[in-house]
Design a protein around this motif. Structure first.
Motif, PDB file in Angstrom:
ATOM      1  N   ARG A  86       0.767  -1.305   0.212  1.00  0.00           N
ATOM      2  CA  ARG A  86       0.195  -0.181  -0.231  1.00  0.00           C
ATOM      3  C   ARG A  86       0.621   1.256  -0.425  1.00  0.00           C
ATOM      4  O   ARG A  86       2.058   1.566   0.409  1.00  0.00           O
TER       5      ARG A  86
ATOM      6  N   TYR B   3       5.765  -1.365  -5.392  1.00  0.00           N
ATOM      7  CA  TYR B   3       4.289  -0.746  -5.472  1.00  0.00           C
ATOM      8  C   TYR B   3       3.504  -0.539  -6.428  1.00  0.00           C
ATOM      9  O   TYR B   3       2.813  -0.669  -6.252  1.00  0.00           O
TER      10      TYR B   3
ATOM     11  N   ILE C  81       0.955  -0.964  -9.424  1.00  0.00           N
ATOM     12  CA  ILE C  81      -0.708   0.024  -9.979  1.00  0.00           C
ATOM     13  C   ILE C  81      -1.540  -0.409 -11.499  1.00  0.00           C
ATOM     14  O   ILE C  81      -2.505  -0.848 -11.167  1.00  0.00           O
TER      15      ILE C  81
ATOM     16  N   ARG D 141      -3.618   8.515  -3.993  1.00  0.00           N
ATOM     17  CA  ARG D 141      -3.524   6.860  -3.946  1.00  0.00           C
ATOM     18  C   ARG D 141      -3.702   6.667  -2.223  1.00  0.00           C
ATOM     19  O   ARG D 141      -4.721   5.307  -1.673  1.00  0.00           O
TER      20      ARG D 141
ATOM     21  N   GLU E 172      -6.948   3.305  -1.735  1.00  0.00           N
ATOM     22  CA  GLU E 172      -6.500   2.199  -0.903  1.00  0.00           C
ATOM     23  C   GLU E 172      -6.399   1.978   1.011  1.00  0.00           C
ATOM     24  O   GLU E 172      -7.162   1.460   1.115  1.00  0.00           O
ATOM     25  N   ASP E 173      -6.697   3.606   0.926  1.00  0.00           N
ATOM     26  CA  ASP E 173      -7.966   3.432   1.987  1.00  0.00           C
ATOM     27  C   ASP E 173      -9.459   3.129   2.289  1.00  0.00           C
ATOM     28  O   ASP E 173      -9.602   2.291   3.002  1.00  0.00           O
TER      29      ASP E 173
ATOM     30  N   LEU F 121     -10.645   1.146  -0.478  1.00  0.00           N
ATOM     31  CA  LEU F 121     -10.469  -0.223  -0.425  1.00  0.00           C
ATOM     32  C   LEU F 121     -10.429  -0.867   0.405  1.00  0.00           C
ATOM     33  O   LEU F 121     -10.957  -2.438   0.863  1.00  0.00           O
ATOM     34  N   TRP F 122      -9.276  -0.679   1.446  1.00  0.00           N
ATOM     35  CA  TRP F 122      -9.169  -1.571   2.650  1.00  0.00           C
ATOM     36  C   TRP F 122     -10.336  -1.404   3.818  1.00  0.00           C
ATOM     37  O   TRP F 122     -11.064  -2.480   4.123  1.00  0.00           O
TER      38      TRP F 122
ATOM     39  N   CYS G 194      -9.475   1.900 -11.489  1.00  0.00           N
ATOM     40  CA  CYS G 194     -10.378   2.086  -9.888  1.00  0.00           C
ATOM     41  C   CYS G 194     -11.491   2.254  -9.630  1.00  0.00           C
ATOM     42  O   CYS G 194     -12.413   1.394  -8.633  1.00  0.00           O
TER      43      CYS G 194
END
Length: 725
Positions: free
Chosen positions: A5, A54, A58, A161, A165-166, A168-169, A262
């Motif tokens: 991440r 990382y 992507i 990002r 990602e937060d 999606l997490w 995304c």
């Protein structure tokens, strides 16, 4: 999440050692930039490895398969700072690298060194000037520091990002939590008792609170805001499943295709969160219905257990005096009243049992998952109650029969005791009347007396038979209720058993039945003895009455025969003494006499029957034989004398008819002979001797025949005269 991440390499991203602005080379492959920065000198190979791990993850799979175009800006740098980058690319991700473009440094020696050292890598390396770079990568895909027109804000990229990602997490964590809740809801364990079912319902209600507390709305709001940011300032506030990255590229602001790629994942996570929560609520509702059914089932089973326990306890009380019927009318009435009181109290249980069975029907109508179990338990309860109720009904019927039997038996016994002297006296014939009508009335009265006796006895005997049949059914029913399948009332095999625990009603029910039946038989035998004694005396006097009546009837019949002889027979003979003066008159008398004989034949037959009856009456010894024989001899003499006189007159009439018939025939013969002689005199005499002899012979024959007929007629006449004399 397994993949790296941005938060894990955030310091390296902030150092701007490498950039992934979303540029594409002319092949369509992603472009990875290593901008010129003095921070390279501090960077370690491990830092590059983590950073590249990382950044290279992507782009989407299709983009990565095209291979990355790496642009390393070496302006103002040395080979020693670039070499670690190439080395990390070579060692850890050479399969993903299509080509590495190294922008020529300003120092000549650095150019030479770089040119010589850059050809030993597995991927293609190209030392190129900045002016030649657009041949491979369009200027619209190059950042401003590389003389391109691609607008790129690295800090904004990092922020996006991190936000992406937060989200999606959070979305993945939310789905994991919802999956855990779904797994908990999918467990099919159901409680085995009522307390467990109640606890399961409480726990299930808590589960709904957890489902509703899941941050689906919060994550959805974060996702919507993220989609709004990806669409650019002033863009739409939300996305649907038909969102396309091209729409975002047309919008002002963010044009990074990696970020736009995304968007479908974001939409998918949003939809997955909503769908998962709805599915959980639906699954919760389904399981709630099943747990409610489980609770209802356990409550139903508990009610059934209570009712079966009640039936078991009361059956034990009921069976304690099940076959007692009482030894008297008063005791039978007392038992009947106690049983009626017991039955009335049992009706409250019947109402509760009907309520429980009604609940079972309603559970079955709702399509309960344990329908077979409910039918089984309800069927057992219904059978247990029916057997118990059948026992109540059967005992009620038997007690009613016992009350009726003892009542009739005691009444009949009282009648026997009070009426026996009167009946005995009535059965004694004594001086029987001599008149036939009075005798018939006495016999009728005697028969009525017997029928009254038999009717009273029959009523008692029928009630006795009904009572014994009821006792038989009770014993059979008790045997069935004492069998093992009906001793344990609980559906789990628990509860009291009646084997050896029935108090005074235990033991062999047939013995209890024999005691009651023996008492009934004793009563019947007492009544039967009275009845037989009276019946014997009645039968003896009945024979006497019938014999006396037979004697009077015999005497009356004899008198009728003698009266007929005196009033009809003798009158006819005295009145008809002539035989007629002609054949016609004689035949009239003959036919009249034949008719009289036919009438008299009935009298002869009656006389013969009376003589036979006289013999039987004489042999019974009830009547005086001399008297019977005297009357019989008188009858026989009179009938024989009369019959002889009738026969004599018949004989005279037969002789008269025969005489007149002969006389008529003789006169007719003489007339025909005269006519023949007169006719012969007119004929010519015979011409020959033979003819004359023939005529003489014929004349002799006629003379002989005439004399024979005359003599025969005279003989008949003389016989008739002799008979008349």
């Amino acid at each position: 999440m397994d993949s790296p991440r941005a938060l894990d390499v955030l310091p390296l991203l902030q150092e701007r050692l490498a950039e992934l602005p979303g540029a594409r080379d002319r092949r369509g492959g992603p472009v990875l930039f290593f901008p010129a920065t003095p921070r390279r000198e501090r960077a370690k190979p491990e830092d590059y490895r983590r950073l590249l791990q990382y950044l290279l993850s992507i782009p989407c799979e299709e983009q990565r398969e095209l291979g990355f175009a790496v642009v390393i800006d070496m302006r103002g740098s040395t080979w020693s700072t670039v070499k670690p980058i190439l080395k990390v690319l070579q060692e850890h991700c050479n399969a993903l690298i299509h080509v590495a473009y190294i922008i020529k440094p300003d120092n000549f020696w650095q150019k030479q060194r770089t040119s010589l050292a850059s050809h030993k890598y597995k991927f293609e390396t190209c030392l190129i000037g900045l002016d030649a770079l657009p041949k491979s990568i369009d200027t619209s895909q190059l950042t401003l520091d590389l003389d391109g027109s691609l607008i790129y804000d690295h800090a904004h990229w990092i922020e996006m990002r991190l936000a992406l990602e937060d989200f999606l997490w959070q979305a993945a964590d939310l789905l994991d939590r919802l999956d855990d809740l779904q797994e908990d809801l999918s467990r099919g364990d159901l409680a085995d008792d009522l307390a467990g079912a109640k606890a399961a319902l409480d726990l299930h209600n808590e589960m709904k609170k957890k489902i509703l507390k899941a941050p689906v709305e919060e994550v959805d709001l974060v996702g919507q805001r993220l989609l709004q940011r990806l669409s650019g300032e002033g863009g739409p506030s939300g996305y649907d499943s038909g969102y396309s990255g091209r729409d975002s590229e047309a919008s002002s602001g963010t044009t990074n295709p990696d970020l736009q790629a995304c968007v479908p994942d974001i939409l998918q996570h949003l939809e997955a969160g909503r769908t998962a929560q709805q599915q959980l609520l639906s699954l919760w509702a389904h399981k709630k219905a099943r747990l409610d059914q489980c609770f209802q089932l356990r409550l139903f089973e508990q009610d059934c257990d209570k009712m079966l326990d009640w039936i078991c306890r009361n059956r034990e009380v009921f069976l304690s005096n099940y076959v007692e019927i009482g030894h008297s009318y008063q005791l039978a009435q007392q038992l009947q009243e106690e049983h009626n009181h017991f039955t009335a109290n049992s009706m409250n249980a019947f109402i509760n049992i009907n309520r429980v069975l009604g609940a079972a029907s309603r559970l079955l109508e709702t399509g309960h998952y344990a329908a077979n179990r409910i039918r089984h338990v309800a069927g057992r309860l219904e059978r247990a109650w029916k057997e118990f109720a059948a026992g109540l009904d059967e005992r009620n019927a038997v007690l009613s029969l016992s009350v009726m039997f003892h009542h009739k038996a005691e009444q009949l016994h009282a009648i026997y005791v009070e009426s026996t002297p009167a009946w005995s006296q009535a059965c004694e014939v004594g001086n029987a009347p001599s008149d036939i009508s009075e005798l018939e009335a006495a016999i009728h009265s005697h028969q009525s007396l017997y029928e009254a006796m038999c009717q009273a006895y029959t009523e008692v005997y029928e009630s006795y038979q009904s009572l014994l049949d009821g006792l038989d059914r009770m014993v059979i029913l008790r045997h069935s209720q004492q069998s093992p399948p009906f001793c344990a009332c609980h559906h789990k095999g628990e509860g009291p058993s009646y084997e050896g625990s029935r108090g005074s009603g235990g033991g062999n029910p047939a013995a209890d039945y024999s005691e009651g039946a023996g008492h009934v038989l004793n009563v019947i035998h007492q009544i039967l003895n009275h009845h037989r004694a009276l019946e014997q005396r009645w039968h003896s006097n009945k024979i006497k009455l019938h014999q006396r009546l037979a004697l009077r009837l015999f005497q009356g019949d004899v008198k009728q025969v003698l009266d007929w002889l005196d009033n009809h027979g003798e009158v006819f003979l005295c009145k008809n003494t002539g035989i007629g003066r002609s054949l016609a008159k004689a035949r009239v008398y003959q036919k009249s006499h034949e008719h009289f004989e036919r009438v008299a034949q009935n009298t002869y037959t009656n006389a013969e029957k009376l003589l036979t009856a006289a013999e039987e009456l004489a042999q019974t010894g009830e009547c005086k034989a001399d008297e019977i024989y005297s009357v019989a001899r008188q009858l026989e003499t009179r009938v024989a004398s009369f019959a002889a006189r009738v026969e004599e007159r018949r004989h005279r009439l037969d002789l008269a008819v025969a005489f007149y018939q002969k006389d008529k025939e003789f006169c007719s013969w003489l007339d025909s002979l005269r006519q023949a002689v007169a006719a012969g005199e007119e004929e010519v005499a015979a011409e020959t001797l033979e003819a004359a002899e023939r005529l003489l012979e014929q004349g002799d024959q006629q003379r002989e025949q005439t004399l024979a007929a005359c003599n025969s007629t005279i003989a008949h006449g003389e016989s008739l005269v002799q008979e008349l004399r």
